[in-house]
Motif scaffolding. Structure first.
Motif, PDB file in Angstrom:
ATOM      1  N   LEU A   1      41.163 -18.606  -5.138  1.00  0.00           N
ATOM      2  CA  LEU A   1      41.896 -19.342  -6.692  1.00  0.00           C
ATOM      3  C   LEU A   1      42.954 -19.330  -6.396  1.00  0.00           C
ATOM      4  O   LEU A   1      43.530 -19.754  -7.181  1.00  0.00           O
ATOM      5  CB  LEU A   1      40.942 -18.910  -7.352  1.00  0.00           C
ATOM      6  CG  LEU A   1      39.589 -18.872  -7.926  1.00  0.00           C
ATOM      7  CD1 LEU A   1      39.286 -18.117  -9.410  1.00  0.00           C
ATOM      8  CD2 LEU A   1      39.123 -20.176  -8.591  1.00  0.00           C
TER       9      LEU A   1
ATOM     10  N   TRP B   1      45.883 -20.484 -12.273  1.00  0.00           N
ATOM     11  CA  TRP B   1      45.367 -20.568 -13.512  1.00  0.00           C
ATOM     12  C   TRP B   1      44.077 -19.780 -14.641  1.00  0.00           C
ATOM     13  O   TRP B   1      43.081 -19.318 -15.060  1.00  0.00           O
ATOM     14  CB  TRP B   1      45.804 -21.466 -14.451  1.00  0.00           C
ATOM     15  CG  TRP B   1      44.967 -22.690 -13.398  1.00  0.00           C
ATOM     16  CD1 TRP B   1      44.272 -23.431 -14.094  1.00  0.00           C
ATOM     17  CD2 TRP B   1      46.118 -23.928 -12.953  1.00  0.00           C
ATOM     18  NE1 TRP B   1      43.818 -24.062 -13.247  1.00  0.00           N
ATOM     19  CE2 TRP B   1      44.746 -24.839 -12.457  1.00  0.00           C
ATOM     20  CE3 TRP B   1      46.698 -23.090 -12.285  1.00  0.00           C
ATOM     21  CZ2 TRP B   1      45.293 -25.421 -11.747  1.00  0.00           C
ATOM     22  CZ3 TRP B   1      46.671 -24.523 -11.440  1.00  0.00           C
ATOM     23  CH2 TRP B   1      46.697 -25.497 -11.237  1.00  0.00           C
ATOM     24  N   LYS B   2      43.208 -20.119 -13.557  1.00  0.00           N
ATOM     25  CA  LYS B   2      41.348 -20.048 -13.605  1.00  0.00           C
ATOM     26  C   LYS B   2      41.150 -18.794 -13.133  1.00  0.00           C
ATOM     27  O   LYS B   2      40.427 -18.460 -13.256  1.00  0.00           O
ATOM     28  CB  LYS B   2      40.509 -20.915 -12.487  1.00  0.00           C
ATOM     29  CG  LYS B   2      40.893 -22.797 -13.036  1.00  0.00           C
ATOM     30  CD  LYS B   2      39.998 -23.271 -11.427  1.00  0.00           C
ATOM     31  CE  LYS B   2      40.228 -24.418 -12.230  1.00  0.00           C
ATOM     32  NZ  LYS B   2      39.281 -25.684 -10.963  1.00  0.00           N
ATOM     33  N   ARG B   3      42.177 -17.829 -12.455  1.00  0.00           N
ATOM     34  CA  ARG B   3      41.723 -16.550 -12.061  1.00  0.00           C
ATOM     35  C   ARG B   3      41.379 -15.808 -13.345  1.00  0.00           C
ATOM     36  O   ARG B   3      41.722 -15.929 -14.999  1.00  0.00           O
ATOM     37  CB  ARG B   3      42.899 -15.482 -11.671  1.00  0.00           C
ATOM     38  CG  ARG B   3      43.527 -16.047 -10.308  1.00  0.00           C
ATOM     39  CD  ARG B   3      44.349 -15.744  -9.520  1.00  0.00           C
ATOM     40  NE  ARG B   3      44.516 -16.138  -7.819  1.00  0.00           N
ATOM     41  CZ  ARG B   3      45.212 -15.539  -7.001  1.00  0.00           C
ATOM     42  NH1 ARG B   3      46.636 -14.900  -7.959  1.00  0.00           N
ATOM     43  NH2 ARG B   3      45.335 -15.678  -6.369  1.00  0.00           N
TER      44      ARG B   3
ATOM     45  N   THR C   1      44.389 -22.517  -7.222  1.00  0.00           N
ATOM     46  CA  THR C   1      44.206 -22.987  -8.980  1.00  0.00           C
ATOM     47  C   THR C   1      44.657 -21.822  -9.811  1.00  0.00           C
ATOM     48  O   THR C   1      43.533 -20.554 -10.006  1.00  0.00           O
ATOM     49  CB  THR C   1      43.068 -23.491  -9.322  1.00  0.00           C
ATOM     50  OG1 THR C   1      42.303 -22.669  -8.899  1.00  0.00           O
ATOM     51  CG2 THR C   1      42.726 -24.609  -8.972  1.00  0.00           C
TER      52      THR C   1
END
Lengths: 831, 607
Positions: free
Chosen positions: A405, A410-412, A408
């Protein structure tokens, strides 16, 4: 006074004294020269000057010596020369380039005098300038040109008065030694006397032509006549020109009229001047610059002359000015720079005070309307610790996901990577700290704000608070009995009014009577044999005085006697007696519409023996039937019968009625009100309530369901439960509104049947999912209190057969027992 | 006559909102100035209910401000200041272009400053309002106090930040307001309670400043924020000092020590340094009341509050009171490698005395050789010279003790020991579905045994413990321990009940019949009817599932999403538990191997 100026001034003064004193010039020389060398020069002035003839101006003595040498030549010449020649020569000397041509020009007296005056003027002008020549390196060329002439001017005089000059020199030399301090004092006081310095004749400042008639020119100190040098005419000149090899370099001094032979050095000087060089051949134009006037304090002063008094006395005007400033400072009218800077600093410094005071602020202060304070940042959890519990550290799999991730972030799971540091000193600075703070700043002023109501409720709060089922007993909880016997699915069941017997009808075309407590099949009646169709509905007559079962087999409505073993023989007998004799034909004629719809048929004896007491044929198959509470009327619903879908049969008078003349939709079922003369008719989506006496529509209930399947009326008569094929059970409180009081979605499939218990506040619903839901439905006598509906129990129904599961439900009239007609050919009793 | 047609968007949401562009036009400001005034005045965009309407039908997403907010800005005197500043900048630019450097220098020297006192008052009408909004202010000021002078951050700004933050910390020390501390990987979190408001801020670790690329961080914006925040913090400090009876520009009470007999070159700097050391108390306003301990909280039995809550509040107050004097009378010595400032701040907040190496920082009060030192805080594995009279503990002990509100036993925190996990005090334990690490559970109830026990003798017990835990996990994960325990107890009771009178089953008649029959036939030993142990729960669950279906249609989606959230949290907790269990098992295994190895070695040695 700037240093270069002072230098000039000093030069001037030195020039004035050039004849008289040597010692005076020492500083001057050191001035122009370089460093130590010059100083030495100054000390050895005499010798130096002897070798260097061009330092005439600087050292008067040296020039004198040289002049002596020249004088020998001149004295020899002077024997031939006359006064006239002197002027000419002098003229020539003024313009050195064409001295030879002009020598031939004899001037008259007047012109000569003119020249003289001009010359004297020129001299006076030149007097000052030559000083600059040797002194400053950047003096004008014009000045340098004039210098040699001036030197020559000095020579004749010294020649004529050789003895006197010698003496003079001596005296001056002595005097200079003697008077040095004195001279130094009034150096500037004496004013500019430079125009007298080159006067070697004693005639004074008079035109020379005054002496034309005399053999002498002025007088010496002893009052003897100074004889004029011998004058020459042109012939003499010519002869001299022929004889004298030095003639070409002989010039005449206009002042004294003497001939002067230019020395080698003079010639060199002239040449240099012509070529535009600095006249002094020893002068080094590029010698290193010595910063004499520097900030360094020297042991000895550079300038040998005393400061002026002015420089010691404070200036009065300045004193006044300063006084004014000091006063202003004292009074605070002006401020020092330091004070100003301090003030500026103070002003720049933030001053804090009790901004809020002690009083409360007025609420009108704040201008911002409907202010929404920024939400606080979330507080850190255990994962953010520098030494988190081990379960928060990411394992291999989570790390892999984390890396995946990276595009991206922020998806963590976390915005940071949980890390463990063994000690506090090992904790590094957080890299994204500044960035995070910056993002917060951006959020504060850039993120749109809105008030969002946060739910303070939990999920369980949304579930209505209902009493516990345990408090609402009794209700059926388990399956107790299975009634097996039907060969096809059972369509319908019913209890007899006492609850002892059960009647059921199914697709196998039989109506069976069972004993409730034992589960034994008491009697089997073939109802649909003639029609070839199964029994759609069965219904035991609710009246305790009748032992009669209504069964809808295809198009026929059969009223059957359940048979002797089932019912007390006396009751059966009485019922038979009632039905045996047909009632008298009533006076009202049956119209065509009704008669074509339903026909009362005569029951054949063999049929009678089988138990059929009355048979009514309809023009369409029957889908539903319902008994009136008194047991005199049966309401039948026909399929696809348009306006004649509902038929009411009266047993006592053997009469049928069609209550509706117009089609109101696809009628699903029709029920009698338990107490009032009202009829509930359920079409596909609405339930209509009709008053049978007044023959009008009482109300229309909007169910909101897509397709009504069945309905049941509460024994009290004020509540109606409607089931629908779209999985709903809809409770209507008729007192309350024509809209549903509550819609229950308790089932996963279509609901086919609902039933109210006659005594207990229970109702049940069942349908195509294999669950029968028993619910508590309490209706209060208090009109203000709404009914309480509590689902109590899900009972497992029998196995499903081709999408069907439970087809009909009935409650035991007295006990909390539930009977279900199942699709797997059984009846099940739950208790 | 035809009435005039109403223009679209002239009322309602369309008129209520204004795009940023329109606001710029209305205010006649450049974007830069607008940004600045928005930051200073605390104006922010608003999210409209209906974006399409608010944007007057325009598509896309625009930054929308309330028209009233912009109108409010219109009357701000600072706008004029900004315009004047613009003119002033032009003057400077002109002077530079004309090479009038002297003039330019003068302009730069006399650069006008904007006074924003009134904005602080306007944004925070009361002191409590200001305290409520102090979180960001403190965090940013503490960050800026570590900054060097940058292009966009003038030196005096960071100096001012440093001064104000030190003053604030002094106020906290004087008020004994610190409640919670936490060392995270980002920095130190502090939570104080002032005037009933909790304020939390972060102080970064050392060397927090790193050069930032331009698109990552815009220091100009942060600097503008700090401009306002310093002003606000200054006033807050003043008010705090005022209420604590301290002299505001802080002064030290203690006279200068003996070694300062020689003339002080700069007394100002000297005092400022001592104040920054935070080791001396500040001077009070003359005539101030010395005894200003808060009076006992009287508890009135108000009707609306239940007595349990009151009791809790009383307990909490008692705890806080204890916490305030936790380190009272204890002497701490801070070793060189330990971050000085956070520890001094914490220890002084709770009444401890603290000192450090004299060469390390000014303001040390006693030497390392002082025998009365109780705790020596070290962060290194070993030390050459140790005193017997004191404990050598790691700094985490201080943080954990503060969060636990008692002096924790030091055996886990001794010098060189492997530290127990440092837990966050900010996790809300009252919420359900929160994972509580075993360490914290052990802290809360002393009976709880953490899974990674040190003794080998308790292996079996541990195993059983684990099993129990697992069971609990299965059935009641979302509930706290207490609930689980209760449920368990209840189950047991139910079981006992059921065993005692099994005859009370569902339909008594039939059973009776059967029994009679059996009696008639023979007498056999009765097999105790074993009821399903979770029967009741299953029933309850079923009933609940039925009730769930009665959730109103309006709330159904919400309910579903809430349930989904619950499930997610449950899963997370499960995952954490599992990871912990695996970790513990691994550790235990390692320990066993280690022990075996030792045993083998010992045997070999003996043989």
């Amino acid at each position: 006074m700037p240093p270069f100026r002072s230098g000039l001034l000093k030069r001037k003064s030195s020039n004035k004294e050039s004849n008289s004193s040597d010692s005076e010039k020492v500083p001057d020389q050191s001035d122009e020269g370089s460093g130590d060398e010059e100083l030495i020069q100054g000390a050895l002035n005499g010798e130096d000057d002897a070798t260097d003839s061009e330092h005439e101006e600087e050292s008067g003595a040296a020039s004198d010596q040289e002049q002596d040498a020249v004088l020998f030549d001149d004295s020899a010449d002077s024997t031939f020369g006359d006064d006239e020649q002197v002027d000419n020569d002098s003229e020539g000397s003024s313009d050195l380039t064409d001295s030879e041509e002009e020598s031939g020009d004899e001037n008259d007296g007047s012109s000569e005098t003119d020249e003289e005056s001009v010359d004297s003027g020129a001299e006076s002008g030149a007097v000052q300038t030559p000083s600059g020549v040797s002194d400053a390196s950047d003096t004008e060329k014009k000045d340098t040109k004039q210098k040699p002439r001036k030197t020559r001017q000095a020579k004749p005089k010294s020649e004529t008065t050789e003895a006197s000059i010698d003496r003079l020199a001596d005296t001056i030399g002595k005097a200079s030694v003697k008077t040095q301090p004195v001279e130094k004092k009034d150096e500037y006081e004496s004013g500019d006397t430079s125009d007298e310095e080159d006067r070697r004749t004693t005639v004074g400042d008079v035109p020379m032509w005054w002496y034309n008639e005399y053999p002498h020119v002025g007088y010496d100190l002893d009052a003897r006549q100074v004889l004029r040098p011998p004058q020459r005419d042109h012939i003499d000149d010519f002869l001299k020109k022929c004889e004298d090899p030095d003639f070409w370099r002989t010039v005449r001094d206009p002042n004294t009229g003497q001939d002067v032979v230019l020395s080698k050095q003079d010639l060199e000087l002239i040449r240099r001047l012509r070529e535009g060089h600095v006249p002094d051949p020893t002068h080094d134009e590029y010698q290193p610059w010595v910063e004499w006037f520097s900030r360094e304090v020297l042991a000895t002063p550079l300038r040998a002359f005393p400061e002026h008094k002015r420089s010691f006395l404070p200036s009065r005007s300045e004193q006044q000015q300063i006084g004014r400033i000091v006063h202003a400072l004292k009074m605070g009218w002006t401020k020092t720079r330091k004070q100003l800077a301090e003030e500026r600093r103070k002003k720049r410094e933030k001053q804090f005070y009790n901004l809020w005071g002690s009083s409360e602020a007025d609420p009108a202060q704040r201008g911002l309307q409907r202010h929404i304070p920024a939400p606080r940042r979330a507080l850190p959890g255990h994962a953010e610790s520098y030494n988190p519990p081990p379960e928060y550290l990411l394992d291999k799999q989570e790390m892999k996901e984390w890396d995946k991730l990276s595009e991206t972030p922020w998806k963590r799971k976390y915005t940071f990577l949980p890390t463990r540091h063994s000690s506090l000193r090992a904790v590094p600075a957080y890299e994204r700290y500044t960035r995070e703070r910056f993002l917060r700043c951006l959020d504060l002023y850039l993120a749109p704000r809105a008030i969002k109501m946060r739910l303070t409720i939990t999920a369980d709060d949304l579930v209505p608070k209902l009493p516990s089922p345990r408090d609402l007993q009794p209700f059926p909880t388990t399956e107790v009995l299975q009634f097996k016997g039907h060969t096809e699915l059972v369509r319908s069941v019913d209890f007899d009014p006492t609850g002892q017997y059960i009647v059921s009808g199914g697709d196998d075309g039989t109506v069976r009577v069972w004993e409730c407590s034992s589960g034994r099949c008491l009697r089997t009646l073939r109802a649909g044999a003639g029609a070839g169709a199964g029994v759609a509905r069965v219904g035991w007559a609710p009246s305790a005085a009748l032992a009669l079962v209504a069964a809808a087999a295809g198009r026929a409505l059969l009223l059957l006697a359940p048979g002797a073993p089932a019912v007390a023989a006396r009751l059966a007998e009485r019922t038979d007696r009632l039905l045996e004799a047909a009632p008298p034909q009533h006076d009202v004629t049956v119209d065509e519409r009704t008669s074509s719809c339903a026909q009362w048929q005569h029951v054949a004896p063999e049929q009678w023996a089988q138990g059929v007491r009355i048979s009514i044929q309809h023009f369409k198959p029957i889908t539903h039937l319902a008994w009136h509470a008194r047991g005199d009327y049966v309401c039948v619903t026909l399929a696809e019968a348009a306006s004649r879908a509902v038929v009411v049969h009266q047993l006592s008078r053997r009469r049928s009625q069609l209550p509706f003349s117009r089609n109101k939709g696809l009628v699903q079922c029709a029920l009698f009100h338990p107490t009032r003369p009202q009829l509930f008719v359920a079409t596909q989506r609405v339930v209509r309530v009709y008053d049978l006496v007044k023959q009008e529509l009482v109300r229309k209930l909007l169910t909101g369901a897509q397709w009504i399947s069945n309905m049941a009326v509460h024994p009290g008569g004020d509540n109606l439960l409607v089931s629908s094929y779209d999985r709903k059970c809809i409770w209507f409180d008729l007192e309350l509104s024509s809209k549903p009081y509550q819609t229950l979605r308790l089932h996963g499939g279509a609901v086919r049947s609902v039933a109210f218990h006659r005594r207990y506040p229970l109702f049940a619903s069942a349908g195509d999912d294999d669950k029968i839901v028993v619910s508590h439905g309490m209706v209060y006598n208090d009109l203000l209190q709404n009914p309480l509906l509590v689902p109590l129990k899900q009972l497992r129904a029998g196995g499903r057969r081709s999408e069907l599961c439970v087809l009909d439900l009935r409650w035991h009239p007295a006990q909390a027992w539930l009977l279900a007609a199942c699709a797997d050919h059984t009846l099940r009793l739950y208790a | 006559m035809v009435s005039k047609k109403k223009k679209k968007y002239s009322s309602g949401e369309g008129a209520q909102f204004m795009t940023r562009k329109a606001a710029l036009k209305k205010l006649q400001l450049s974007l830069k100035d607008f940004r600045r005034i928005c930051i200073l005045k605390g104006i922010y965009p608003r999210e409209p209910r209906n974006r399409k309407r608010a944007q007057k039908g325009a598509g896309g997403i625009k930054t929308l401000y309330h028209t009233k907010d912009i109108k409010f800005l219109l009357h701000e005197p600072i706008i004029w200041k900004l315009r004047e500043l613009k003119v002033y900048q032009q003057k400077i630019r002109r002077a530079r272009a004309m090479r009038e450097y002297k003039q330019m220098k003068k302009y730069l020297r006399d650069h006008p400053q904007i006074n924003i006192d009134h904005i602080v008052k306007e944004r925070y009408p009361t002191f409590v309002d200001a305290l409520r909004d102090l979180d960001d202010c403190l965090t940013l000021c503490f960050l800026f106090s570590t900054f060097p002078s940058l292009k966009k951050v003038p030196r005096d700004q960071s100096m001012l930040c440093r001064r104000l933050t030190v003053e604030f910390m002094h106020a906290v020390i004087a008020a004994k307001a610190l409640r919670k501390v936490f060392v995270s990987i980002k920095g130190y979190y502090y939570q104080v309670e002032l005037e009933g408001q909790t304020i939390t801020w972060i102080v970064p670790h050392h060397f927090s400043f790193q050069p930032q690329s331009k698109d990552e961080v815009d220091f100009k914006i942060m600097s503008t924020f700090v401009d306002f925040y310093t002003m606000m913090l200054g006033f807050v400090n003043f008010k705090l000092y005022h209420s604590l009876n301290l002299v505001y520009p802080p002064k030290l009470t203690a006279a200068f020590s003996a070694d300062t007999d020689k003339d002080l070159i700069d007394e100002h700097v000297y005092v400022a340094e001592r104040i920054a050391a935070m080791n001396m108390s500040l001077s009070k306003v003359a005539g101030a009341n010395e005894a200003e301990d808060l009076p006992e909280i009287d508890i009135f039995n108000t009707e609306d509050e239940d007595p349990q809550k009151l009791e809790e509040a009383k307990l909490e107050a008692e705890k806080v009171k204890k916490l305030k004097t936790m380190f009272k009378g204890l002497k701490f010595f801070i070793n060189r490698e330990v971050p000085r400032e956070p520890l001094v701040f914490i220890i002084r907040c709770f009444g401890g005395e603290v000192s450090w190496d004299r060469d390390h920082f000014v303001g040390a009060t006693f030497d390392e050789s002082d025998e009365s030192i109780a705790y020596h805080i070290v962060d290194r594995p070993s030390m050459d010279k140790q005193y017997l009279s004191r404990y050598y503990v790691q700094p985490q002990w201080v943080f954990d003790s503060v969060n636990a509100r008692t002096l924790l036993p030091i055996n886990q925190y001794l010098m060189g020991a492997v530290l127990p996990p440092h837990l966050s005090p900010f996790v809300d334990k009252t919420k359900d579905q929160v994972y509580i690490p075993p360490e914290e559970r052990a802290l809360n109830d002393p009976d709880f045994k953490p899974l990674d026990g040190n003794e080998s003798g308790t292996d079996i017990e541990e195993a059983s413990d684990e099993d129990k835990d697992d069971e609990e996990e299965e059935d009641s994960e979302e509930d706290g321990d207490a609930e689980a325990a209760l449920a368990k107890q209840y189950q047991q009771e139910v079981e006992e009940d059921s065993t005692s009178d099994e005859d009370d089953s569902v339909d008594p008649e039939k059973k009776k019949l059967a029994k009679e029959k059996k009696k008639a036939m023979a007498v056999t030993a009765g097999v105790p009817h074993k009821e399903h142990p979770y029967q009741k729960e299953i029933e309850d669950k079923q009933a609940f599932r039925l009730r769930e279906k009665l959730v109103r249609k309006k709330h159904r989606n919400l309910y579903k999403s809430m349930k989904a959230g619950q499930e997610k949290r449950k899963k997370e907790i499960w995952l954490l538990r599992k990871k912990r269990r695996l970790h513990d098992e691994k550790v235990k295994e390692e320990k066993k191997v280690e022990k075996r190895k030792q045993k083998v070695q010992a045997l070999e040695a003996s043989a």
